[in-house]
Write an enzyme that holds these catalytic residues in place. Structure first.
Site, PDB file in Angstrom:
ATOM      1  CB  SER A 144     -21.370 -46.864 -51.860  1.00 55.39           C
ATOM      2  OG  SER A 144     -22.537 -46.451 -51.195  1.00 55.39           O
ATOM      3  CE  LYS A 147     -20.728 -44.153 -48.388  1.00 57.36           C
ATOM      4  NZ  LYS A 147     -21.743 -44.522 -49.392  1.00 57.36           N
ATOM      5  CB  SER A 322     -20.804 -48.316 -47.402  1.00 64.97           C
ATOM      6  OG  SER A 322     -21.101 -47.668 -48.630  1.00 64.97           O
TER       7      SER A 322
END
Length: 483
Positions: A144, A147, A322
């Site tokens: 993640s 991102k 997230s």
């Protein structure tokens, strides 16, 4: 896939007030000699004199105390005043010394918990100088932390004020309308939903009211749903099919609450066709009978349009919590604006070009989605630090304000338990998949120097919790090293 990263009196008494007690009956008094009464009367008179004198004396003392108050040393009780709060996000100092990370990081990165592949990069936020790297150019799955790429690219191309539209136009017949999906997955039914805490946007009720107003109060019979803006596979390459159940939803350009069945839960079950469900909810609000697939005719008159929250709020949501689905939706929206098509390939092209424009070496980088769910994505620690260094001097610098704060917010709220001194000092995006852990962001050293860093671990066998603790401890040790 691991779910850990993709991280919720005054009492009035009911007893009625007591009523005043009834007076007790008087006891019959015995008659005594008159002499006893005279003695008792004398005693009472003497007592009255004594009370009067004492009261007068007390009054004199009070007056004298006011006129000439006594002085002395006041000893404060223990635990007063309260201890000073721990600093959170202390400001950096441009004159602070640059730390010698070579003296501390090799030993820290040799931690037995990090027994897989490890890519590490630390740079000075002020000068951009790389202060330390270990396998910094080795492409690894970032999870993640991807991102951060999505957020920077969106801010660069769309801007913080950009809003995603959802439009309704006239249909092919007088008793029909066409709902033209624009990519907003944060819609609510009635203004209260999953995303309203950080990214309060539009509702289907608002859109329905506008449509009915435009049609003079006459409800259409048929709602055509136009999702032609998204022309790709609902699942990005490499993403496990099982992740489309709770970690994200099948991608579509129109959803309510991110396609969640239960809009109070992050990892709720997702609808297999979230756009169809949202269209049916919209039709119910309108009073329409039928929902069908369709495409808006060129030049069809617009009846209504509503918008998402500003991109800055969407970035806050997808970085702090997230959110996989929202990250992918934002990345595809960027692809649409830049490349003219909402596809995973266009997204990859835009992200790679954005990194290059910010001075990032793209060698070995591979992007299949914007969320980091795909384990086939590839990023390097050096690329992350270069990206954030580039963002610091551009309009995407707002991404720093969205990063979770260690021990305080977002996916770092419950982290740094083994590195307490890093709380309020480290600010970073987490990344977690099975066998993958990453931490990418910024920290301020004990001397006041701001650093940008990235740590990516792949293939460690010590367990997710152990690896995350090791990364937390490394970031904290650098902040406190005074080296």
């Amino acid at each position: 896939m691991s779910l850990s990263d993709n991280a919720d009196p005054k009492v009035a008494s009911s007893t009625p007030h007591a009523r005043p007690a009834a007076p007790a009956p008087a006891r019959p008094q015995k008659q005594g000699p008159r002499r006893r009464r005279r003695v008792l009367t004398g005693v009472l008179a003497a007592l009255a004199v004594l009370v009067t004198v004492a009261a007068a004396g007390g009054l004199v003392w009070q007056i004298s105390a006011v006129a000439a108050p006594r002085t002395g040393t006041l000893t404060a009780p223990e635990a007063y005043p309260p201890a000073a709060p721990a600093p959170v996000l202390a400001s950096s100092n441009a004159d602070a010394p640059v730390p010698d990370l070579q003296s501390v990081l090799p030993a820290l990165l040799a931690d037995a918990r990090l027994n897989g592949s490890l890519s590490a990069s630390f740079a000075d936020a002020l000068t951009g100088e790389v202060l330390f790297e270990q396998e910094g150019t080795t492409p690894l799955a970032p999870a993640s932390s991807m991102k951060v790429v999505t957020a920077v690219a969106a801010l660069e191309h769309l801007g913080a004020e950009y809003r995603i539209p959802t439009t309704v136009v006239e249909g092919p017949t007088e008793d029909s309308i066409v709902l033209v999906a624009g990519g907003d997955v944060t819609l609510t039914v009635d203004g209260e939903g999953y995303y309203t805490e950080y990214a309060d946007g539009a509702s289907l009720q608002e859109l329905a009211d506008l449509v009915l107003e435009a049609r003079g109060g006459t409800a259409p019979t048929t709602v055509y749903l136009d999702t032609s803006v998204f022309t790709d596979n609902p699942k990005a390459e490499g993403v496990p099919a099982t992740d489309l159940q709770t970690a994200t939803a099948p991608m579509a350009p129109f959803m309510v609450d991110g396609g969640r069945v239960d809009n109070t839960q992050k990892y709720a079950q997702h609808y297999p066709d979230p756009a169809q469900v949202a269209a049916e909810q919209f039709a119910d609000l309108l009073g329409a009978d039928t929902v069908a697939d369709g495409t808006a005719e060129a030049g069809a008159a617009e009846l209504a349009v509503v918008y998402s929250a500003p991109l800055a709020a969407l970035i806050d949501e997808l970085i702090l919590t997230s959110d996989n689905l929202l990250a992918d939706a934002v990345s595809l929206q960027t692809a649409l604006a830049v490349e003219g098509e909402m596809t995973w390939a266009a997204m990859s092209s835009v992200h790679l070009a954005t990194l290059e424009s910010l001075g990032v070496d793209n060698t070995g980088l591979v992007f299949y989605d914007g969320s980091g769910l795909s384990p086939t994505n590839r990023m390097t620690a050096n690329a992350f630090t270069q990206l954030l260094l580039g963002a610091a001097g551009s309009k995407s610098s707002a991404v720093f304000g969205s990063l979770p704060v260690a021990g305080y917010s977002g996916t770092l709220d419950d982290r740094f338990g083994t590195a307490e001194d890093g709380k309020g000092v480290v600010r970073a995006k987490t990344g977690t998949l099975t066998g993958v852990s990453s931490l990418t962001g910024t920290l301020t050293t004990v001397d006041g120097r701001q650093l940008i860093f990235s740590l990516i671990s792949n293939g460690a066998t010590s367990g997710e919790t152990a690896v995350e603790a090791a990364l937390d401890e490394i970031a904290t040790a650098v902040a406190l090293c005074g080296c």
